[in-house]
Design a protein around this motif. Sequence first.
Motif, PDB file in Angstrom:
ATOM      1  N   VAL A   9       0.912  -1.192  -0.038  1.00  0.00           N
ATOM      2  CA  VAL A   9      -0.034  -0.004   0.117  1.00  0.00           C
ATOM      3  C   VAL A   9       1.028   1.123  -0.099  1.00  0.00           C
ATOM      4  O   VAL A   9       1.905   1.185   0.863  1.00  0.00           O
ATOM      5  N   THR A  19      -7.155   0.628   3.992  1.00  0.00           N
ATOM      6  CA  THR A  19      -6.722  -0.372   3.048  1.00  0.00           C
ATOM      7  C   THR A  19      -6.256  -1.597   3.988  1.00  0.00           C
ATOM      8  O   THR A  19      -6.480  -2.686   3.950  1.00  0.00           O
ATOM      9  N   VAL A 138      -1.585  -1.090  -4.065  1.00  0.00           N
ATOM     10  CA  VAL A 138      -2.786  -0.165  -3.857  1.00  0.00           C
ATOM     11  C   VAL A 138      -2.092   1.167  -3.635  1.00  0.00           C
ATOM     12  O   VAL A 138      -1.347   1.320  -2.647  1.00  0.00           O
TER      13      VAL A 138
END
Length: 168
Positions: A9, A19, A138
Amino acid sequence: MTAPPRVAVIGAGAAGLATLKALADAGVPAVAFETADTVGGLWVYGSPGSPACRTLHLNTSKGRTQFTDHPMPAHWPDYPGHGRIAGYLADYADRFGLRDAVRLRHTVERVTRTADGGWTVHATGPDGPVHLDVEAVVVANGHNRVSKWPDPYPGEWGVEEDRYGIWR
């Protein structure tokens, strides 16, 4: 011993922390890379690279912004300032044990595709370069991370015009 991260992430602000928590809840090992020296993203006023200004407040109500599993204090104003939001995000990270998954002071330089369809995250941290292979990435670096200023408005507005063409 924990499993190696399967997901990287980029960013540990509101979206990055949410997330990380969702991945942890699903049992997916993940790591976040955060350029700053703390979690909270753009809400950490004065943090290197933060675009936050002194007067930054939420522009959506706390009821619409808060995480359902971590409500904001009832006594807070409807539109809290940056200090409260930065603290709220830090508390969220602490409450759900997310800090251990965040590599602070790590700036992602690039992400490349691997031959097997995964990704390599290339970052620079306090101890030098990091190259981490993961299955997914992400990007949660914040849509306001880099300030964008408008070009001056063409034409003459008069002596009260500032350098961006805004009448004062």
